[in-house]
Design a protein around this motif. Structure first.
Motif, PDB file in Angstrom:
ATOM      1  N   ASP A  86       0.814  -1.216   0.000  1.00 45.86           N
ATOM      2  CA  ASP A  86       0.000   0.000   0.000  1.00 45.86           C
ATOM      3  C   ASP A  86       0.849   1.268   0.000  1.00 45.86           C
ATOM      4  OD1 ASP A  86      -2.713   0.146  -0.339  1.00 45.86           O
ATOM      5  OD2 ASP A  86      -3.225  -0.432   1.712  1.00 45.86           O
ATOM      6  N   GLU A  87       2.118   1.119  -0.363  1.00 45.33           N
ATOM      7  CA  GLU A  87       3.015   2.273  -0.387  1.00 45.33           C
ATOM      8  C   GLU A  87       3.691   2.361  -1.747  1.00 45.33           C
ATOM      9  OE1 GLU A  87       5.578   2.660   3.305  1.00 45.33           O
ATOM     10  OE2 GLU A  87       4.944   0.560   3.436  1.00 45.33           O
ATOM     11  N   HIS A  88       3.887   3.592  -2.197  1.00 42.27           N
ATOM     12  CA  HIS A  88       4.526   3.790  -3.501  1.00 42.27           C
ATOM     13  C   HIS A  88       6.047   3.781  -3.323  1.00 42.27           C
ATOM     14  CE1 HIS A  88       0.909   4.744  -6.002  1.00 42.27           C
ATOM     15  NE2 HIS A  88       0.409   4.796  -4.780  1.00 42.27           N
ATOM     16  N   ARG A  89       6.541   2.627  -2.848  1.00 41.04           N
ATOM     17  CA  ARG A  89       7.985   2.442  -2.720  1.00 41.04           C
ATOM     18  C   ARG A  89       8.345   1.065  -3.277  1.00 41.04           C
ATOM     19  NH1 ARG A  89       9.286  -1.134   1.258  1.00 41.04           N
ATOM     20  NH2 ARG A  89       7.660  -1.571   2.811  1.00 41.04           N
ATOM     21  N   VAL A  90       9.556   0.971  -3.811  1.00 42.34           N
ATOM     22  CA  VAL A  90      10.007  -0.278  -4.426  1.00 42.34           C
ATOM     23  C   VAL A  90      10.532  -1.212  -3.342  1.00 42.34           C
ATOM     24  CG1 VAL A  90      11.629  -1.305  -6.040  1.00 42.34           C
ATOM     25  CG2 VAL A  90      10.514   0.864  -6.602  1.00 42.34           C
ATOM     26  N   ALA A  91       9.997  -2.440  -3.312  1.00 43.39           N
ATOM     27  CA  ALA A  91      10.418  -3.420  -2.312  1.00 43.39           C
ATOM     28  C   ALA A  91      11.189  -4.578  -2.927  1.00 43.39           C
ATOM     29  CB  ALA A  91       9.188  -3.954  -1.569  1.00 43.39           C
ATOM     30  N   ALA A  92      11.185  -4.682  -4.271  1.00 40.06           N
ATOM     31  CA  ALA A  92      11.902  -5.768  -4.955  1.00 40.06           C
ATOM     32  C   ALA A  92      12.080  -5.378  -6.416  1.00 40.06           C
ATOM     33  CB  ALA A  92      11.136  -7.080  -4.849  1.00 40.06           C
ATOM     34  N   PRO A  93      13.087  -5.923  -7.113  1.00 37.12           N
ATOM     35  CA  PRO A  93      13.231  -5.658  -8.540  1.00 37.12           C
ATOM     36  C   PRO A  93      12.040  -6.234  -9.302  1.00 37.12           C
ATOM     37  CG  PRO A  93      15.250  -6.602  -7.626  1.00 37.12           C
ATOM     38  CD  PRO A  93      14.188  -6.758  -6.588  1.00 37.12           C
ATOM     39  N   PRO A  94      11.593  -5.566 -10.387  1.00 35.28           N
ATOM     40  CA  PRO A  94      10.461  -6.064 -11.162  1.00 35.28           C
ATOM     41  C   PRO A  94      10.685  -7.488 -11.666  1.00 35.28           C
ATOM     42  CG  PRO A  94      11.008  -3.829 -11.835  1.00 35.28           C
ATOM     43  CD  PRO A  94      12.089  -4.278 -10.910  1.00 35.28           C
ATOM     44  N   GLY A  95       9.628  -8.294 -11.572  1.00 36.19           N
ATOM     45  CA  GLY A  95       9.657  -9.637 -12.132  1.00 36.19           C
ATOM     46  C   GLY A  95      10.295 -10.694 -11.262  1.00 36.19           C
ATOM     47  N   THR A  96      10.681 -10.349 -10.024  1.00 33.97           N
ATOM     48  CA  THR A  96      11.404 -11.308  -9.185  1.00 33.97           C
ATOM     49  C   THR A  96      10.550 -11.915  -8.072  1.00 33.97           C
ATOM     50  OG1 THR A  96      12.197  -9.558  -7.701  1.00 33.97           O
ATOM     51  CG2 THR A  96      13.602 -10.150  -9.576  1.00 33.97           C
ATOM     52  N   ARG A  97       9.491 -11.198  -7.667  1.00 37.42           N
ATOM     53  CA  ARG A  97       8.616 -11.695  -6.600  1.00 37.42           C
ATOM     54  C   ARG A  97       7.183 -11.292  -6.894  1.00 37.42           C
ATOM     55  NH1 ARG A  97      10.902  -9.078  -1.326  1.00 37.42           N
ATOM     56  NH2 ARG A  97       9.044  -9.995  -0.387  1.00 37.42           N
ATOM     57  N   ARG A  98       6.230 -12.075  -6.369  1.00 34.80           N
ATOM     58  CA  ARG A  98       4.827 -11.723  -6.503  1.00 34.80           C
ATOM     59  C   ARG A  98       4.429 -10.926  -5.258  1.00 34.80           C
ATOM     60  NH1 ARG A  98       2.533 -12.894 -11.293  1.00 34.80           N
ATOM     61  NH2 ARG A  98       3.143 -15.079 -11.072  1.00 34.80           N
ATOM     62  N   LEU A  99       4.587  -9.607  -5.330  1.00 32.19           N
ATOM     63  CA  LEU A  99       4.225  -8.733  -4.223  1.00 32.19           C
ATOM     64  C   LEU A  99       2.874  -8.099  -4.531  1.00 32.19           C
ATOM     65  CD1 LEU A  99       7.620  -6.927  -3.487  1.00 32.19           C
ATOM     66  CD2 LEU A  99       6.549  -8.761  -2.173  1.00 32.19           C
ATOM     67  N   TYR A 100       1.838  -8.625  -3.883  1.00 30.76           N
ATOM     68  CA  TYR A 100       0.485  -8.102  -4.105  1.00 30.76           C
ATOM     69  C   TYR A 100       0.472  -6.619  -3.761  1.00 30.76           C
ATOM     70  CZ  TYR A 100      -4.573  -7.686  -3.826  1.00 30.76           C
ATOM     71  OH  TYR A 100      -5.869  -7.294  -4.028  1.00 30.76           O
ATOM     72  N   SER A 101       0.029  -5.774  -4.718  1.00 31.44           N
ATOM     73  CA  SER A 101       0.255  -4.342  -4.557  1.00 31.44           C
ATOM     74  C   SER A 101      -0.935  -3.501  -5.007  1.00 31.44           C
ATOM     75  CB  SER A 101       1.502  -3.930  -5.355  1.00 31.44           C
ATOM     76  OG  SER A 101       1.703  -2.537  -5.280  1.00 31.44           O
ATOM     77  N   ASN A 102      -1.597  -2.865  -4.033  1.00 34.44           N
ATOM     78  CA  ASN A 102      -2.582  -1.839  -4.367  1.00 34.44           C
ATOM     79  C   ASN A 102      -1.901  -0.666  -5.065  1.00 34.44           C
ATOM     80  OD1 ASN A 102      -4.762  -3.212  -3.268  1.00 34.44           O
ATOM     81  ND2 ASN A 102      -4.586  -2.229  -1.271  1.00 34.44           N
ATOM     82  N   ALA A 103      -0.715  -0.330  -4.582  1.00 31.69           N
ATOM     83  CA  ALA A 103       0.027   0.796  -5.168  1.00 31.69           C
ATOM     84  C   ALA A 103       0.266   0.564  -6.660  1.00 31.69           C
ATOM     85  CB  ALA A 103       1.351   0.979  -4.434  1.00 31.69           C
ATOM     86  N   GLY A 104       0.547  -0.696  -7.031  1.00 29.42           N
ATOM     87  CA  GLY A 104       0.779  -1.009  -8.437  1.00 29.42           C
ATOM     88  C   GLY A 104      -0.418  -0.700  -9.307  1.00 29.42           C
ATOM     89  N   PHE A 105      -1.611  -0.984  -8.811  1.00 33.52           N
ATOM     90  CA  PHE A 105      -2.816  -0.684  -9.589  1.00 33.52           C
ATOM     91  C   PHE A 105      -3.094   0.810  -9.635  1.00 33.52           C
ATOM     92  CE2 PHE A 105      -3.549  -5.004 -10.292  1.00 33.52           C
ATOM     93  CZ  PHE A 105      -4.617  -5.144 -11.175  1.00 33.52           C
ATOM     94  N   GLU A 106      -2.682   1.530  -8.602  1.00 35.54           N
ATOM     95  CA  GLU A 106      -2.827   2.988  -8.629  1.00 35.54           C
ATOM     96  C   GLU A 106      -1.877   3.610  -9.650  1.00 35.54           C
ATOM     97  OE1 GLU A 106      -2.335   3.686  -4.475  1.00 35.54           O
ATOM     98  OE2 GLU A 106      -4.369   2.950  -4.018  1.00 35.54           O
ATOM     99  N   VAL A 107      -0.662   3.084  -9.708  1.00 34.81           N
ATOM    100  CA  VAL A 107       0.285   3.538 -10.736  1.00 34.81           C
ATOM    101  C   VAL A 107      -0.251   3.213 -12.126  1.00 34.81           C
ATOM    102  CG1 VAL A 107       2.598   3.126 -11.690  1.00 34.81           C
ATOM    103  CG2 VAL A 107       2.301   3.437  -9.224  1.00 34.81           C
ATOM    104  N   LEU A 108      -0.832   2.026 -12.277  1.00 28.30           N
ATOM    105  CA  LEU A 108      -1.421   1.621 -13.557  1.00 28.30           C
ATOM    106  C   LEU A 108      -2.529   2.584 -13.978  1.00 28.30           C
ATOM    107  CD1 LEU A 108      -1.763  -0.613 -15.793  1.00 28.30           C
ATOM    108  CD2 LEU A 108      -3.455  -1.640 -14.264  1.00 28.30           C
ATOM    109  N   GLY A 109      -3.420   2.913 -13.040  1.00 23.17           N
ATOM    110  CA  GLY A 109      -4.501   3.842 -13.355  1.00 23.17           C
ATOM    111  C   GLY A 109      -3.980   5.203 -13.782  1.00 23.17           C
ATOM    112  N   ASP A 110      -2.960   5.695 -13.073  1.00 22.28           N
ATOM    113  CA  ASP A 110      -2.359   6.990 -13.431  1.00 22.28           C
ATOM    114  C   ASP A 110      -1.714   6.925 -14.816  1.00 22.28           C
ATOM    115  OD1 ASP A 110      -3.142   8.034 -11.020  1.00 22.28           O
ATOM    116  OD2 ASP A 110      -1.175   7.820 -10.057  1.00 22.28           O
ATOM    117  N   HIS A 111      -1.061   5.806 -15.101  1.00 16.16           N
ATOM    118  CA  HIS A 111      -0.376   5.649 -16.392  1.00 16.16           C
ATOM    119  C   HIS A 111      -1.382   5.684 -17.545  1.00 16.16           C
ATOM    120  CE1 HIS A 111       2.869   4.279 -19.046  1.00 16.16           C
ATOM    121  NE2 HIS A 111       1.995   3.425 -19.576  1.00 16.16           N
ATOM    122  N   ILE A 112      -2.499   4.992 -17.383  1.00 17.74           N
ATOM    123  CA  ILE A 112      -3.507   4.960 -18.442  1.00 17.74           C
ATOM    124  C   ILE A 112      -4.196   6.316 -18.571  1.00 17.74           C
ATOM    125  CG2 ILE A 112      -5.740   3.921 -19.096  1.00 17.74           C
ATOM    126  CD1 ILE A 112      -4.597   1.287 -17.881  1.00 17.74           C
TER     127      ILE A 112
END
Length: 271
Positions: A86-112
Motif C-alpha cells: 500500500d506504499e509507492h515504494r520499491v520493495a523488490a526488482p520487477p519480475g522477481t517476486r509476486r508482491l500483491y500491490s494496491n500501489a501497483g494498480f494505482e500507478v497503472l490507473g495513473d499511467h492509463i
C-alpha cells in the motif's frame, strides 16, 4: 439454484449471490442482487479489463515502461512490479517476486489516465461499464479497491469475461494465463504460496492451498476476492462464474464459509 441460499447462513448483515453460465444465462440468484456493495479488491479485475481495452485500442502496450525503473504495464497487472502493498515504494526488482500491490494498480490507473488524457474512473466507465450496461457500478477512488457495484452488474461482467465482446478472446485467454510462472508470494488472508500464480489482474487458483475457492474448483479457476467480504470466480471447467457480495469485512467467517459454498454451487452445476 438451491446452493445459493447457503448465503443466508453466513454471519453477515447483507449478502447477495448469483451464478452465470458461459453462454450468458443466469443459472440462479439469491438475495438483494441490485444492492450496491463496496467491492474492495474485486475492483481490480474491472480495472484490469479497462487496461486491456486500452491495450487493444493502442493507447498503451503491455510491455511498455510504467512505474518504477524496469517495470512495465504487464508487471503492474501481474503484481510483479516490486511495488509495496500500500506504499509507492520499491520493495523488490520487477519480475522477481509476486508482491500483491494496491500501489501497483494505482500507478497503472495513473499511467492509463496520462496516456489517454481521460481520468481512469471515466475511462473504465466508457470502456467497460457503459458498454456492458453496468449502470450501478462506479469507481470512486483507487482502481485497486474503491469500486462499488451490484451482483446484477458483476454478472454482466462475468458473462463478458467468459464470452468476450469488448476484447479479443485471445487477450482474455492471456489475462487468465500465468504471468511470470513459479514466483512465490503471499496471497492476502491465506499466507505464503509457492507458486503464487497470477494472470493479468486475475488471480489463478492452480494448486494453491489454503484458498478462498472450493476443493472442487478446477486449477484453471481465476478471479478475485475483496477485503469487504466479496468475491468473483470464473471456472472454465464448470462453464460458469459465481459472484458473492456482502457487507462484512473478510475474516475467519469467510475462510470457513466460502469454500463449501463454492463446492455446493459446483456440485449443483454438475447435476
Amino acid at each position: 439454484m438451491q446452493s445459493l441460499a447457503l448465503i443466508e447462513n453466513w454471519p453477515v448483515p447483507t449478502a447477495a449471490a448469483a451464478v452465470v453460465r458461459a453462454d450468458g444465462t443466469v443459472a440462479g440468484a439469491h438475495g438483494p442482487t441490485g444492492h450496491r456493495f463496496p467491492l474492495a479488491s474485486v475492483t481490480k479485475p474491472l480495472a484490469a479489463y479497462a487496461a486491456l481495452v486500452a491495450c487493444e485500442e493502442g493507447a498503451v502496450e503491455l510491455d511498455e515502461p510504467a512505474g518504477p525503473d524496469g517495470c512495465t504495464v504487464r508487471h503492474l497487472l501481474a503484481h510483479t512490479s516490486g511495488l509495496a502493498f500500500d506504499e509507492h515504494r520499491v520493495a523488490a526488482p520487477p519480475g522477481t517476486r509476486r508482491l500483491y500491490s494496491n500501489a501497483g494498480f494505482e500507478v497503472l490507473g495513473d499511467h492509463i489516465a496520462k496516456a489517454t488524457d481521460i481520468p481512469f474512473a471515466e475511462y473504465l466507465r466508457q470502456g467497460v461499464l457503459e458498454p456492458l450496461g453496468m449502470a450501478s457500478t462506479s469507481l470512486d477512488g483507487s482502481p485497486a479497491k474503491d469500486g462499488v457495484s451490484t451482483v446484477d452488474d458483476l454478472v454482466r461482467f462475468a458473462a463478458e469475461v467468459q464470452a468476450p465482446r469488448l476484447l479479443d478472446p485471445r487477450t482474455v485467454r492471456e489475462a487468465m494465463s500465468v504471468v511470470h510462472p513459479g514466483l512465490p508470494g503471499v496471497l492476502p488472508g491465506y499466507g505464503h504460496q509457492k507458486p503464487n500464480d497470477w494472470g493479468l489482474g486475475f488471480e489463478i487458483r492452480d494448486g494453491k492451498s489454503p484458498h478462498w475457492t472450493g476443493a472442487a474448483s478446477s486449477p484453471r479457476t481465476f478471479g478475485h476476492f475483496g477485503q469487504s467480504g466479496t468475491f468473483l470466480w470464473i471456472d472454465p471447467e464448470a462453464g460458469a462464474a459465481c459472484v458473492a457480495l456482502t457487507d462484512r469485512a473478510f475474516g475467519p467467517w469467510a475462510v470457513e464459509a466460502w469454500p463449501p459454498f463454492t463446492d455446493a454451487v459446483l456440485a449443483e452445476l454438475r447435476r
